[in-house]
Design a protein around this motif. Structure first.
Motif, PDB file in Angstrom:
ATOM      1  N   VAL A 172      53.096  68.749  26.983  1.00 40.54           N
ATOM      2  CA  VAL A 172      54.052  67.865  27.819  1.00 40.54           C
ATOM      3  C   VAL A 172      54.575  68.711  28.965  1.00 40.54           C
ATOM      4  O   VAL A 172      54.691  68.275  30.291  1.00 40.54           O
ATOM      5  CB  VAL A 172      55.243  67.223  27.148  1.00 40.54           C
ATOM      6  CG1 VAL A 172      56.243  66.381  28.023  1.00 40.54           C
ATOM      7  CG2 VAL A 172      54.820  66.263  26.105  1.00 40.54           C
ATOM      8  N   VAL A 173      55.174  69.888  28.783  1.00 42.53           N
ATOM      9  CA  VAL A 173      55.416  70.978  29.691  1.00 42.53           C
ATOM     10  C   VAL A 173      54.509  71.247  30.765  1.00 42.53           C
ATOM     11  O   VAL A 173      54.948  71.177  31.813  1.00 42.53           O
ATOM     12  CB  VAL A 173      56.017  72.265  29.044  1.00 42.53           C
ATOM     13  CG1 VAL A 173      56.348  73.395  29.865  1.00 42.53           C
ATOM     14  CG2 VAL A 173      57.314  71.942  28.160  1.00 42.53           C
ATOM     15  N   TYR A 174      53.252  71.475  30.294  1.00 46.12           N
ATOM     16  CA  TYR A 174      52.405  71.640  31.116  1.00 46.12           C
ATOM     17  C   TYR A 174      52.016  70.711  32.130  1.00 46.12           C
ATOM     18  O   TYR A 174      51.787  70.876  33.361  1.00 46.12           O
ATOM     19  CB  TYR A 174      51.132  71.999  30.128  1.00 46.12           C
ATOM     20  CG  TYR A 174      49.840  72.909  31.104  1.00 46.12           C
ATOM     21  CD1 TYR A 174      50.137  74.442  31.178  1.00 46.12           C
ATOM     22  CD2 TYR A 174      48.862  72.449  31.455  1.00 46.12           C
ATOM     23  CE1 TYR A 174      49.155  74.881  31.752  1.00 46.12           C
ATOM     24  CE2 TYR A 174      47.917  73.054  32.213  1.00 46.12           C
ATOM     25  CZ  TYR A 174      48.163  74.450  32.373  1.00 46.12           C
ATOM     26  OH  TYR A 174      47.277  75.071  33.103  1.00 46.12           O
ATOM     27  N   LEU A 175      51.872  69.456  31.526  1.00 45.94           N
ATOM     28  CA  LEU A 175      51.305  68.354  32.304  1.00 45.94           C
ATOM     29  C   LEU A 175      52.563  67.973  33.371  1.00 45.94           C
ATOM     30  O   LEU A 175      52.187  67.666  34.627  1.00 45.94           O
ATOM     31  CB  LEU A 175      51.213  67.060  31.606  1.00 45.94           C
ATOM     32  CG  LEU A 175      51.203  65.767  32.394  1.00 45.94           C
ATOM     33  CD1 LEU A 175      49.722  65.539  33.270  1.00 45.94           C
ATOM     34  CD2 LEU A 175      50.690  64.613  31.328  1.00 45.94           C
ATOM     35  N   GLU A 176      53.682  68.120  32.885  1.00 45.63           N
ATOM     36  CA  GLU A 176      54.841  67.826  34.019  1.00 45.63           C
ATOM     37  C   GLU A 176      55.130  68.907  35.136  1.00 45.63           C
ATOM     38  O   GLU A 176      55.031  68.761  36.041  1.00 45.63           O
ATOM     39  CB  GLU A 176      56.356  67.875  33.234  1.00 45.63           C
ATOM     40  CG  GLU A 176      56.582  66.802  32.170  1.00 45.63           C
ATOM     41  CD  GLU A 176      56.835  65.496  32.961  1.00 45.63           C
ATOM     42  OE1 GLU A 176      57.417  65.670  34.121  1.00 45.63           O
ATOM     43  OE2 GLU A 176      56.447  64.539  32.415  1.00 45.63           O
ATOM     44  N   GLY A 177      54.784  70.176  34.534  1.00 45.66           N
ATOM     45  CA  GLY A 177      54.786  71.315  35.708  1.00 45.66           C
ATOM     46  C   GLY A 177      53.728  71.188  36.723  1.00 45.66           C
ATOM     47  O   GLY A 177      53.832  71.400  37.768  1.00 45.66           O
ATOM     48  N   LEU A 178      52.454  70.688  36.158  1.00 50.98           N
ATOM     49  CA  LEU A 178      51.212  70.892  36.940  1.00 50.98           C
ATOM     50  C   LEU A 178      51.316  69.440  38.059  1.00 50.98           C
ATOM     51  O   LEU A 178      51.023  69.619  39.304  1.00 50.98           O
ATOM     52  CB  LEU A 178      49.640  70.517  36.329  1.00 50.98           C
ATOM     53  CG  LEU A 178      48.693  70.645  36.822  1.00 50.98           C
ATOM     54  CD1 LEU A 178      48.446  72.202  37.484  1.00 50.98           C
ATOM     55  CD2 LEU A 178      47.665  70.296  35.834  1.00 50.98           C
ATOM     56  N   ALA A 179      51.803  68.450  37.434  1.00 53.65           N
ATOM     57  CA  ALA A 179      52.071  67.344  38.333  1.00 53.65           C
ATOM     58  C   ALA A 179      53.097  67.563  39.568  1.00 53.65           C
ATOM     59  O   ALA A 179      52.939  67.140  40.589  1.00 53.65           O
ATOM     60  CB  ALA A 179      52.406  66.038  37.511  1.00 53.65           C
ATOM     61  N   LEU A 180      54.237  68.118  38.889  1.00 50.12           N
ATOM     62  CA  LEU A 180      55.168  68.593  40.035  1.00 50.12           C
ATOM     63  C   LEU A 180      54.903  69.437  41.075  1.00 50.12           C
ATOM     64  O   LEU A 180      55.048  69.169  42.393  1.00 50.12           O
ATOM     65  CB  LEU A 180      56.382  69.289  39.390  1.00 50.12           C
ATOM     66  CG  LEU A 180      57.299  68.107  38.577  1.00 50.12           C
ATOM     67  CD1 LEU A 180      58.233  69.088  37.524  1.00 50.12           C
ATOM     68  CD2 LEU A 180      58.223  67.368  39.298  1.00 50.12           C
TER      69      LEU A 180
END
Length: 285
Positions: free
Chosen positions: A164-172
């Protein structure tokens, strides 16, 4: 071949609201009118008896009058949306054929955008429009959708907090790259400045939870208050994690292609590096 469809529930909602606001409906009558004209329940899969939908409607209905100008002025700019999707895919080098439906709906002022994986590897992005929003917020969700589509992942079954952390960061960071810079001067993400008050504590307190995959943990670090008492801690830690990796020479496209089974280890290692560098900088100030 891509198949991208954009729809909205604006007209259906306005039909419901104009009917409900002209009558002295009790709770049951108002819900009947809601079902007749509108009936969109973002929690349909978890709410087959529609009890939650009833509660959401009663909580939100008094607020709709103030939000009416925002709802009425909403217009779908399909050309702009297609352009953003194209820019996201170019940034991520993600050209897997996409079956995507984008559904704009009127929610309860509390429901966040969310993505569902449909049969045959199709995705649906649900995006609320009762609160005034900026394009960068839509781009952020589109970036998540492109990532999920490229990996054929189900957002409901992301392995753990680290994913979740990785997906949020990549999307941001993808949204930050794609969106016109005019938007970046605005306070789009209030949690970013709040979490920046104690970045090391937030990262340190989240670390022991990276392997957790239970609903309570995922909710706590996304919609609730995390281990350090802030909202959106997963987004903040994701922002810092991906920022560090980009500064070390990685590209958005290379980060997209990191195998799923390596993400937990990479997020964990990167967080330790970020905290060590912050400690080194403080010791030399």
């Amino acid at each position: 071949m891509d198949a991208i469809k954009i729809t909205h529930y604006k007209d259906e909602f306005l039909s419901f609201y104009h009917d409900a606001s002209q009558h002295s409906f009790n709770e049951n009558d108002r819900f009947s009118a809601w079902k007749k004209y509108y009936g969109f329940n973002p929690y349909m899969k978890e709410d087959p008896k529609e009890q939650l939908a009833r509660e959401m409607l009663e909580q939100a209905f008094p607020k709709y009058e103030r939000a009416l100008p925002t709802i009425e002025s909403f217009q779908v700019d399909e050309e702009e949306i297609f352009q953003y999707i194209s820019l996201i895919r170019e940034s991520l080098n993600a050209f897997e054929p996409m079956q995507l439906s984008i559904v704009f709906f009127i929610g309860d002022f509390e429901t966040d955008p969310f993505i569902e994986k449909e049969p045959n590897d199709a995705y649906t992005l649900y995006f609320p429009i009762e609160i005034e929003w900026k394009p960068i917020l839509l781009v952020n969700e589109l970036a998540k959708t492109v990532y999920l589509n490229q990996s054929k992942l189900n957002p409901r079954s992301l392995n753990d907090v680290a994913h979740v952390v990785y997906l949020e960061g990549l999307a941001l960071h993808t949204a930050d790259w794609v969106t016109p810079k005019d938007y970046l001067s605005l306070n789009i993400y209030p949690w970013l400045s709040k979490c920046s008050r104690e970045p090391t504590r937030i990262m340190m307190n989240l670390l022991p939870h990276l392997r957790r995959s239970d609903y309570k943990a995922i909710y706590s670090f996304t919609k609730g208050t995390g281990a350090s008492g802030y909202t959106n801690e997963a987004s903040f830690v994701g922002w810092r994690t991906i920022k560090h990796m980009l500064e070390k020479g990685n590209s958005l496209a290379s980060l997209l292609n990191i195998p799923e089974e390596q993400i937990l280890k990479i997020v964990e290692q990167t967080l330790y590096q970020v905290m060590e560098e912050a400690k080194y900088i403080r010791s030399n100030e």
